[in-house]
Design a protein around this motif. Structure first.
Motif, PDB file in Angstrom:
ATOM      1  N   GLN A   3      37.800  43.150  29.532  1.00 21.14           N
ATOM      2  CA  GLN A   3      38.649  43.312  30.703  1.00 21.14           C
ATOM      3  C   GLN A   3      38.880  44.803  30.917  1.00 21.14           C
ATOM      4  OE1 GLN A   3      40.943  39.090  30.018  1.00 21.14           O
ATOM      5  NE2 GLN A   3      42.197  40.860  30.312  1.00 21.14           N
TER       6      GLN A   3
ATOM      7  N   GLU B 140      32.887  30.565  33.649  1.00 20.69           N
ATOM      8  CA  GLU B 140      33.069  31.967  34.011  1.00 20.69           C
ATOM      9  C   GLU B 140      31.786  32.762  33.771  1.00 20.69           C
ATOM     10  OE1 GLU B 140      35.805  35.956  33.439  1.00 20.69           O
ATOM     11  OE2 GLU B 140      36.089  34.317  32.001  1.00 20.69           O
TER      12      GLU B 140
ATOM     13  N   ASN C 243      38.307  35.283  34.694  1.00 21.52           N
ATOM     14  CA  ASN C 243      37.964  34.684  35.990  1.00 21.52           C
ATOM     15  C   ASN C 243      38.218  35.592  37.190  1.00 21.52           C
ATOM     16  OD1 ASN C 243      36.967  32.122  35.078  1.00 21.52           O
ATOM     17  ND2 ASN C 243      39.085  31.597  34.589  1.00 21.52           N
ATOM     18  N   GLN C 244      38.415  36.882  36.973  1.00 24.35           N
ATOM     19  CA  GLN C 244      38.569  37.821  38.089  1.00 24.35           C
ATOM     20  C   GLN C 244      37.560  38.950  37.894  1.00 24.35           C
ATOM     21  OE1 GLN C 244      42.347  39.814  38.476  1.00 24.35           O
ATOM     22  NE2 GLN C 244      41.771  40.747  40.414  1.00 24.35           N
ATOM     23  N   HIS C 245      36.600  39.019  38.825  1.00 25.17           N
ATOM     24  CA  HIS C 245      35.500  39.961  38.717  1.00 25.17           C
ATOM     25  C   HIS C 245      35.492  40.886  39.920  1.00 25.17           C
ATOM     26  CE1 HIS C 245      33.863  36.179  36.650  1.00 25.17           C
ATOM     27  NE2 HIS C 245      34.508  36.918  35.766  1.00 25.17           N
ATOM     28  N   GLU C 246      35.112  42.134  39.680  1.00 22.45           N
ATOM     29  CA  GLU C 246      35.075  43.146  40.744  1.00 22.45           C
ATOM     30  C   GLU C 246      33.683  43.740  40.845  1.00 22.45           C
ATOM     31  OE1 GLU C 246      36.951  47.545  41.563  1.00 22.45           O
ATOM     32  OE2 GLU C 246      38.252  46.033  40.655  1.00 22.45           O
TER      33      GLU C 246
ATOM     34  N   ARG D 150      34.669  42.811  34.757  1.00 16.17           N
ATOM     35  CA  ARG D 150      35.674  41.777  34.521  1.00 16.17           C
ATOM     36  C   ARG D 150      37.048  42.435  34.541  1.00 16.17           C
ATOM     37  NH1 ARG D 150      36.525  38.082  29.098  1.00 16.17           N
ATOM     38  NH2 ARG D 150      36.979  36.109  30.180  1.00 16.17           N
ATOM     39  N   LYS D 151      37.804  42.181  35.601  1.00 15.15           N
ATOM     40  CA  LYS D 151      39.170  42.717  35.714  1.00 15.15           C
ATOM     41  C   LYS D 151      40.121  41.940  34.816  1.00 15.15           C
ATOM     42  CE  LYS D 151      40.749  45.183  38.436  1.00 15.15           C
ATOM     43  NZ  LYS D 151      41.312  46.479  38.195  1.00 15.15           N
TER      44      LYS D 151
END
Length: 182
Positions: free
Chosen positions: A49, A131, A87-90, A83-84
């Motif tokens: 992360q 994910e 389940n949150q990707h940038e 991976r921020k």
């Protein structure tokens, strides 16, 4: 100039790219290594992360510019998507890869099961199969977007050997692989 080796965590980028770069007399580095050296610390955790994305990219650009300014071709092992949090990707902006002087993107892939096993063996069990699949899809889609925007080759290799990677690299235009005198 830079040849960008992309793929999700645990796909085998370092395992394959480092010896391939050595055999071709190219400079090899991971994006995380260059960021850590430039910033003097890391800004991500064991679960990959990432905090401070903009600052990390600025540090990476400075480090790559120094390598390229010395006349070296860099084989850079990194990600197009970060991976921020779970389940949150940038997706990184296309401009980052333009500024990195990318001449080609080589996307490495392998099965989700293999990646999940490798990550777990490294002590990272934070990734669900879903994910990993979504992250791999985002990395593949964004590699197409970036390569298209930059008008550079995109080479996709599924579960390659070191020799497969070397062969793919040999198909790039000669100036992308020729070490330059400093």
């Amino acid at each position: 100039m830079t040849i960008f080796i992309a793929g999700i965590h645990g796909v085998g980028k370092t395992y394959l790219a480092k010896p391939a770069a050595e055999r071709l007399s190219l400079v090899y580095a991971t994006a995380s290594q260059l960021i850590r050296e430039e910033r003097g610390s890391i800004t991500w955790d064991k679960n990959k992360q990432v905090d401070e994305v903009a600052e990390n990219q600025a540090a990476l650009l400075r480090a790559v510019k120094r390598i390229n300014d010395n006349g070296n071709t860099l084989m850079l092992d990194g990600h197009l998507v970060l991976r921020k949090s779970i389940n949150q990707h940038e997706r990184l902006p296309e401009a980052v890869f333009r500024d990195l002087s990318c001449e080609a993107i080589i996307l490495l892939t392998c099965s989700t099961e293999v990646v999940k096993k490798r990550l777990t063996e490294r002590g990272d069990s934070s990734w669900s199969t879903q994910e990993l699949e979504e992250f791999a899809k985002a990395e593949a889609e964004h590699s197409e977007t970036v390569a298209g925007a930059l008008e550079i080759p995109l080479i996709c290799l599924s579960e390659p050997s070191i020799q497969d990677l070397i062969q793919a690299l040999s198909g790039l235009r000669p100036s992308a692989l020729t070490p330059h005198a400093a």
